[in-house]
Structure formats: structure tokens, C-alpha cells
Motif scaffolding. Structure first.
Motif, short mmCIF file in Angstrom:
data_model
loop_
_atom_site.label_atom_id
_atom_site.label_comp_id
_atom_site.label_asym_id
_atom_site.label_seq_id
_atom_site.Cartn_x
_atom_site.Cartn_y
_atom_site.Cartn_z
N ALA A 11 0.83 -1.21 0.00
CA ALA A 11 0.00 0.00 0.00
C ALA A 11 0.86 1.25 0.00
N VAL A 12 1.95 1.24 0.76
CA VAL A 12 2.86 2.38 0.78
C VAL A 12 3.45 2.61 -0.60
N ILE A 13 3.86 1.52 -1.26
CA ILE A 13 4.47 1.64 -2.58
C ILE A 13 3.50 2.23 -3.58
N PHE A 14 2.28 1.72 -3.63
CA PHE A 14 1.31 2.20 -4.61
C PHE A 14 0.82 3.61 -4.28
N SER A 15 0.72 3.94 -3.01
CA SER A 15 0.34 5.29 -2.63
C SER A 15 1.40 6.29 -3.06
N ALA A 16 2.66 5.90 -2.90
CA ALA A 16 3.75 6.78 -3.32
C ALA A 16 3.73 6.99 -4.82
N SER A 17 3.50 5.93 -5.58
CA SER A 17 3.53 6.04 -7.04
C SER A 17 2.41 6.92 -7.56
N ALA A 18 1.31 7.02 -6.81
CA ALA A 18 0.19 7.83 -7.26
C ALA A 18 0.53 9.31 -7.26
N PHE A 19 1.45 9.74 -6.39
CA PHE A 19 1.82 11.14 -6.27
C PHE A 19 3.19 11.45 -6.87
N ALA A 20 3.93 10.44 -7.21
CA ALA A 20 5.29 10.65 -7.70
C ALA A 20 5.29 11.30 -9.08
N GLN A 21 6.27 12.14 -9.32
CA GLN A 21 6.41 12.81 -10.61
C GLN A 21 7.10 11.91 -11.63
N ASP A 22 7.96 11.04 -11.16
CA ASP A 22 8.75 10.23 -12.08
C ASP A 22 9.14 8.93 -11.39
N ILE A 23 9.20 7.85 -12.14
CA ILE A 23 9.57 6.55 -11.58
C ILE A 23 10.76 6.00 -12.36
N SER A 24 11.77 5.55 -11.65
CA SER A 24 12.94 4.93 -12.27
C SER A 24 13.20 3.60 -11.61
N PHE A 25 13.86 2.69 -12.34
CA PHE A 25 14.08 1.33 -11.86
C PHE A 25 15.57 1.00 -11.85
N GLY A 26 15.93 0.07 -10.99
CA GLY A 26 17.31 -0.35 -10.91
C GLY A 26 17.43 -1.77 -10.37
N VAL A 27 18.63 -2.31 -10.48
CA VAL A 27 18.93 -3.63 -9.92
C VAL A 27 20.20 -3.51 -9.09
N LYS A 28 20.38 -4.47 -8.18
CA LYS A 28 21.59 -4.44 -7.37
C LYS A 28 22.04 -5.85 -7.05
#
Length: 217
Positions: A11-28
Motif C-alpha cells: 500500500a505504501v508503494i502504490f500510494s507513493a507512485s500515485a503522487f510521484a512525478q517520475d519513476i525509475s528502476f534499478g537492480v543491485k
């Protein structure tokens, strides 16, 4: 309990994405150096505790609110645990525990531009679910060694070896170069008592130093 933690993190992840201006992805990919911190009857019992190495592999997404602030959430497989070593005259004992976790870190991230590169700090909780665990003991006396090994049992009763859930608090810092390759240093403070019947005076917690290489798409 496990489902509730996962649903809360999701829920925290999806709530954040709803307001985020930009999303980027990475691996580690990296290595963990984990160590047990133990209390017995309120007294620290860490004289013979040693670090144990393990791997950490995962992916993460940054939900960027501004150029400076973001929430970073990830999914990763990692190995934690610890080791005890005791040696005196002709007696030596080594006890190891290795626990594999599926972990969801949800961290607040602060970015700082350094020319064309990026430095950042991380802080936030981690939610781990134990997948499997094993132990190995070696006892040597007068040159003769006896060994014992097996699987750890997850649960909350007296027949169990450790809790399945492992909650921690992570502090970290990293540096991303202009070619999107980066490096990360973190330390996770274990908050969960792994002992099934433990309490505030009798506890086993895990501290984890992590070193990783990252790549951002």
C-alpha cells in the motif's frame, strides 16, 4: 501477520507512485556481512559473535517527488545469519546459522547532484520473510572434530528455532555515476527478536552490513 505486513508495504508503494512525478528502476547485487546480537537474562552475550557473509540480489524502484526527494521500494533475496567461535587450549567450537529471506525495503531517499553524478542517503524500514534456514556446528577437542548440521524450523512455539518475520531499520548511502553504475553501503539494524519464546531480556537480533553494486535503467 505476514500477509498484513506485505499488504502494508504494498500500500505504501502504490500510494507513493500515485503522487510521484517520475519513476525509475534499478537492480543491485552485493554481499551481506551479518552478525547476531544476543541478550541472556538482560546481559549482552556477544563475546564470541562473528560476522558471516551472504549474498544479496534484488530490484528496486524510485518514486521521485522532486529532484531531491524520493521513496525507494524494492524486492530482494538475501542471506543473513551469524556465527559464534569459541577457542580455548585444545577445544574449538564453531556454530553457524544461515537464513535466506525475501525482503521488502521501503526507504526515504535524498539525492544530491555532484557534477553529472548523484550521491544519496537512504533511511527506512525493511520487512523480511524467512524462506529457509540451516545450521552447522563443529566441535573440536584434542584434534578430533564432531559436526552437526540441519535445517532451521520457523515458528512461534517451543519446538521452533526462529521467527519467520524479520523487521529491521536501514541506514544507507550510495553514489551513482553518469553511466548509471553505482555503489551502495548500508547497515540494517535488526528490530525483531528471532527467538520464538524470547523477551526483552532474552533476545537474538541480526545486524547486517551491506555492500552492493547498482545499475539504474
Amino acid at each position: 501477520m505476514k500477509l498484513k505486513v506485505l499488504l502494508t508495504a504494498t500500500a505504501v508503494i502504490f500510494s507513493a507512485s500515485a503522487f510521484a512525478q517520475d519513476i525509475s528502476f534499478g537492480v543491485k547485487a552485493g554481499v551481506n556481512f551479518s552478525k547476531f546480537s544476543e541478550k541472556i537474562e538482560g546481559e549482552k552475550a556477544n563475546d564470541y559473535a562473528k560476522s558471516k557473509p551472504g549474498i544479496c540480489l534484488g530490484a528496486y524502484a524510485d518514486y521521485n517527488f522532486t529532484d531531491m526527494f524520493a521513496i525507494e521500494a524494492g524486492l530482494q533475496f538475501e542471506q543473513k545469519g551469524g556465527k559464534y567461535e569459541f577457542s580455548e587450549e585444545d577445544v574449538k567450537e564453531i556454530d553457524k546459522e544461515s537464513i535466506s529471506y525475501f525482503t521488502i525495503p521501503v526507504n526515504f531517499r535524498a539525492n544530491f547532484a555532484v557534477n553529472d553524478n548523484n550521491a544519496y542517503f537512504l533511511v527506512g524500514p525493511t520487512f523480511g520473510i524467512g524462506l529457509s534456514g540451516k545450521y552447522k556446528s563443529e566441535y573440536t577437542e584434542d584434534g578430533e572434530t564432531e559436526t552437526d548440521d540441519g535445517s532451521l524450523k520457523f515458528g512461534d512455539d517451543e519446538e521452533s528455532d526462529c521467527h519467520r518475520m524479520n523487521v529491521g531499520f536501514l541506514l544507507g548511502a550510495g553514489f551513482e555515476m553518469s553511466n548509471n553504475i553505482g555503489f551502495r553501503l548500508s547497515y540494517e539494524i535488526g528490530l525483531s527478536n528471532l527467538q520464538p519464546k524470547g523477551d526483552s531480556k532474552n533476545s537474538t537480533k541480526t545486524g547486517v552490513l551491506g555492500l552492493a553494486v547498482t545499475y539504474k535503467f
